[in-house]
Scaffold this motif. Structure first.
Motif, PDB file in Angstrom:
ATOM      1  N   ILE A  66      -5.126 -54.661 -20.260  1.00 51.80           N
ATOM      2  CA  ILE A  66      -5.369 -53.388 -21.456  1.00 51.80           C
ATOM      3  C   ILE A  66      -6.793 -54.223 -22.510  1.00 51.80           C
ATOM      4  O   ILE A  66      -7.404 -52.617 -23.782  1.00 51.80           O
ATOM      5  CB  ILE A  66      -3.922 -52.475 -22.260  1.00 51.80           C
TER       6      ILE A  66
ATOM      7  N   HIS B  56      -5.760 -51.772 -28.599  1.00 54.96           N
ATOM      8  CA  HIS B  56      -5.289 -51.737 -27.546  1.00 54.96           C
ATOM      9  C   HIS B  56      -4.669 -50.533 -27.915  1.00 54.96           C
ATOM     10  O   HIS B  56      -3.657 -50.115 -27.021  1.00 54.96           O
ATOM     11  CB  HIS B  56      -4.259 -52.901 -27.126  1.00 54.96           C
ATOM     12  N   GLN B  57      -3.871 -50.527 -28.774  1.00 56.81           N
ATOM     13  CA  GLN B  57      -2.500 -48.874 -29.462  1.00 56.81           C
ATOM     14  C   GLN B  57      -3.550 -47.724 -28.993  1.00 56.81           C
ATOM     15  O   GLN B  57      -3.324 -46.601 -28.451  1.00 56.81           O
ATOM     16  CB  GLN B  57      -2.646 -49.412 -30.599  1.00 56.81           C
TER      17      GLN B  57
ATOM     18  N   SER C 161      -3.861 -48.278 -25.631  1.00 54.13           N
ATOM     19  CA  SER C 161      -2.685 -46.731 -25.542  1.00 54.13           C
ATOM     20  C   SER C 161      -2.280 -45.387 -25.004  1.00 54.13           C
ATOM     21  O   SER C 161      -2.024 -44.587 -24.454  1.00 54.13           O
ATOM     22  CB  SER C 161      -1.255 -47.633 -25.548  1.00 54.13           C
TER      23      SER C 161
ATOM     24  N   ALA D 294       0.588 -49.830 -17.650  1.00 57.41           N
ATOM     25  CA  ALA D 294       1.346 -48.407 -18.775  1.00 57.41           C
ATOM     26  C   ALA D 294       2.772 -49.196 -18.426  1.00 57.41           C
ATOM     27  O   ALA D 294       3.662 -48.565 -19.085  1.00 57.41           O
ATOM     28  CB  ALA D 294       1.344 -47.586 -17.432  1.00 57.41           C
TER      29      ALA D 294
ATOM     30  N   LEU E 291       4.160 -50.733 -21.514  1.00 56.84           N
ATOM     31  CA  LEU E 291       3.809 -50.238 -22.460  1.00 56.84           C
ATOM     32  C   LEU E 291       5.153 -49.645 -22.854  1.00 56.84           C
ATOM     33  O   LEU E 291       6.544 -49.782 -22.084  1.00 56.84           O
ATOM     34  CB  LEU E 291       2.971 -48.943 -22.320  1.00 56.84           C
TER      35      LEU E 291
END
Length: 339
Positions: free
Chosen positions: A13, A24-25, A28, A60, A63
């Protein structure tokens, strides 16, 4: 843009974020379809994912939200009764287990279409996939690909035994054929489905196996296209010869067309001609006459499918048999031949 990563390392990611010029947020949020992301940013991130061949399901799971609790369905010919009923059954069983279902319909059976559909599902972070693809060519393409999440196929080709769950189409066809033979019919035709359909091939094989086992002479099956129109036109042609007393149709829609052709020719079903279908569609009980047919338990198929997939996700051994035996439903469209 050409993207290169160190050999042997899967993209992460953070690789996507770096090359897309975002955090990277933000990546996401794109993965989770967050409404605050601008379309231009979303498009840029998705483009980088495609160029990297990034599979977000791996990320995922890491996360903060954890698992997606989403199952993907890869479907072909979903307008047909069998595939459509299978999808509905899977959705019901998944919902009961607390999972969502995301369906990707194949535009065609070529490798490019299958890869596009799989990538669509992987972008949704699916935890497992159900393949409902009745055509042999789809499985030929799948065999050449790597699917990196647990998956189950709902048609058995004999080539994915570890993944296959199916209704025993051969046994169902033998039930239908045996019923006609037991009634006293010896001149029986088979109206088959399309040549590249796994279920059509299995039902044809079941018909021929039962006829051979009972030492009843056979004629070459007639290849149809699942539609009532084809059944009607095939019936009109066949009834010019009248060298048979019964027909086993590979599905109920073609059986409906056969009944229409028989009525139009002044014949009585079942006094002059017995007809058996396959599927037991909801309307089959209301044909005139009500249709003798083979019932597939789609609710049970969906339940076992989700159970098999969830056991694979949990690393457990599967406890459900891979084949469901269908049931013959005898109604008024079959009777002993009038000699």
């Amino acid at each position: 843009m050409t993207v290169e990563l160190p050999k042997g390392r899967a993209p992460s990611i953070r690789d996507v974020a770096r090359l897309a010029g975002v955090s990277h947020q933000t990546v996401s949020r794109v993965l989770n379809n967050h409404p605050s992301i601008r379309e231009s940013t979303r498009a840029r991130v998705l483009q980088v994912m495609e160029e990297l061949q990034y599979r977000p399901n791996r990320a995922a799971r890491a996360l903060s939200k954890g698992r997606s609790r989403t199952i993907g369905v890869l479907s072909a010919s979903s307008e047909q009764y069998g595939p459509a009923s299978s999808i509905a059954a899977i959705q019901n069983a998944a919902r009961d287990a607390g999972y969502y279902v995301n369906t990707a319909n194949l535009a065609s059976g070529d490798r490019e279409s299958i890869e596009a559909a799989l990538n669509h599902l992987m972008l949704q972070a699916v935890e497992g996939i159900v393949v409902i693809a009745p055509q042999v060519r789809v499985f030929d393409a799948l065999e050449q690909m790597s699917i990196d999440v647990p998956y189950v196929t709902l048609q058995s080709t004999g080539r994915q035994s570890d993944h296959a769950l199916s209704v025993d189409q051969i046994a169902g066809a033998r039930l239908a054929t045996r019923h006609l033979i037991d009634l006293g019919h010896r001149n029986i035709y088979h109206l088959a489905g399309p040549q590249d359909w796994i279920e059509a091939e299995a039902r044809m094989r079941g018909f021929l196996d039962e006829m051979g086992a009972r030492d009843v002479p056979t004629t070459a099956p007639i290849l149809g296209d699942w539609t009532a129109d084809f059944g009607y036109h095939a019936g009109r042609e066949l009834l010019r010869m009248r060298d048979f007393t019964a027909i086993f149709s590979s599905n109920d829609q073609m059986a409906l067309g056969l009944i229409h052709a028989a009525r139009e020719a002044g014949l009585d079903v079942p006094r002059d001609l017995s007809i058996v279908g396959f599927d037991d569609i909801p309307e089959a009980a209301h044909f005139w006459p009500p249709l003798t047919t083979v019932r597939q338990d789609f609710a049970e198929l969906g339940r076992r499918c989700i159970a098999l997939l969830l056991s694979s996700l949990g690393g457990e051994a599967e406890g459900y048999p891979g084949t469901i035996v269908p049931e013959l439903i005898v109604r008024s469209s079959t009777a002993p031949p009038a000699f």
